[in-house]
Design an enzyme around this catalytic site. Sequence first.
Site, PDB file in Angstrom:
ATOM      1  N   ASP A  58      37.882  36.667  47.168  1.00  0.00           N
ATOM      2  CA  ASP A  58      36.792  37.457  46.597  1.00  0.00           C
ATOM      3  C   ASP A  58      36.254  36.651  45.428  1.00  0.00           C
ATOM      4  OD1 ASP A  58      36.486  39.802  48.045  1.00  0.00           O
ATOM      5  OD2 ASP A  58      38.035  40.864  46.930  1.00  0.00           O
ATOM      6  N   GLU A  95      40.827  30.986  22.872  1.00  0.00           N
ATOM      7  CA  GLU A  95      40.677  29.543  23.066  1.00  0.00           C
ATOM      8  C   GLU A  95      40.198  29.342  24.506  1.00  0.00           C
ATOM      9  OE1 GLU A  95      41.091  25.668  24.112  1.00  0.00           O
ATOM     10  OE2 GLU A  95      42.574  27.058  24.952  1.00  0.00           O
ATOM     11  N   LEU A  96      39.087  28.615  24.679  1.00  0.00           N
ATOM     12  CA  LEU A  96      38.398  28.583  25.966  1.00  0.00           C
ATOM     13  C   LEU A  96      39.173  27.908  27.092  1.00  0.00           C
ATOM     14  CD1 LEU A  96      34.709  28.002  24.895  1.00  0.00           C
ATOM     15  CD2 LEU A  96      35.838  30.111  25.586  1.00  0.00           C
ATOM     16  N   GLN A 145      39.327  44.966  43.370  1.00  0.00           N
ATOM     17  CA  GLN A 145      38.418  44.479  42.329  1.00  0.00           C
ATOM     18  C   GLN A 145      38.478  45.349  41.077  1.00  0.00           C
ATOM     19  OE1 GLN A 145      34.868  44.509  44.740  1.00  0.00           O
ATOM     20  NE2 GLN A 145      35.324  42.508  45.612  1.00  0.00           N
ATOM     21  N   GLU A 146      38.567  46.642  41.262  1.00  0.00           N
ATOM     22  CA  GLU A 146      38.640  47.556  40.120  1.00  0.00           C
ATOM     23  C   GLU A 146      39.936  47.364  39.341  1.00  0.00           C
ATOM     24  OE1 GLU A 146      36.184  49.327  43.442  1.00  0.00           O
ATOM     25  OE2 GLU A 146      38.118  48.318  43.311  1.00  0.00           O
ATOM     26  N   CYS A 177      41.302  39.368  48.449  1.00  0.00           N
ATOM     27  CA  CYS A 177      41.145  40.724  48.962  1.00  0.00           C
ATOM     28  C   CYS A 177      42.509  41.216  49.435  1.00  0.00           C
ATOM     29  CB  CYS A 177      40.148  40.726  50.117  1.00  0.00           C
ATOM     30  SG  CYS A 177      40.093  42.295  51.011  1.00  0.00           S
TER      31      CYS A 177
END
Length: 164
Positions: free
Chosen positions: A86, A102-103, A120-121, A79
Amino acid sequence: MDSSISSPSSANEWIEHAAEHTEAALEYMRQFGVEPEGHIRPFLPPDTRQDHIDRLPYTHDVRQRVVYKTEPGEFSARCPFSGLPDFGTVEVVYIPGNWILELKSLKYYFMSWRDIGAAQEDITALLFEDIKAELENPEMLTVTTEYNVRGGINTTCTVDSTEQ
């Protein structure tokens, strides 16, 4: 992603960088009358996140929808008002063009956000931009973040390529 930004090389430089960024972020918020309460924990700017996600070629003629979704607790950032974590989930949905992600590399990319302080946005928009840049030409891409409830408010952010 901008790989031209130099990252701090020593622990002291990281601490100094975090302190400078945290103070700049707090000064920015003061312009809008926002003063954090309690203790402030330092956080890093978004340009310190991992600057690359590995990818693999997608060579099939069939169209498929690919969905990646983190488990609760696997994604967090800080935050920008308190430096507290967050926690949330990230869902990436896309129809590949020439590439798939690739994971393991995607996991490390998500983990690179843990000490970064941003709204957050803003994080959702940056996730979308980074993933789109790596995929280059997805037929469709949607990135959704859903954060744990804070102050009685649930936050869900979505950037959808079909709405751009």
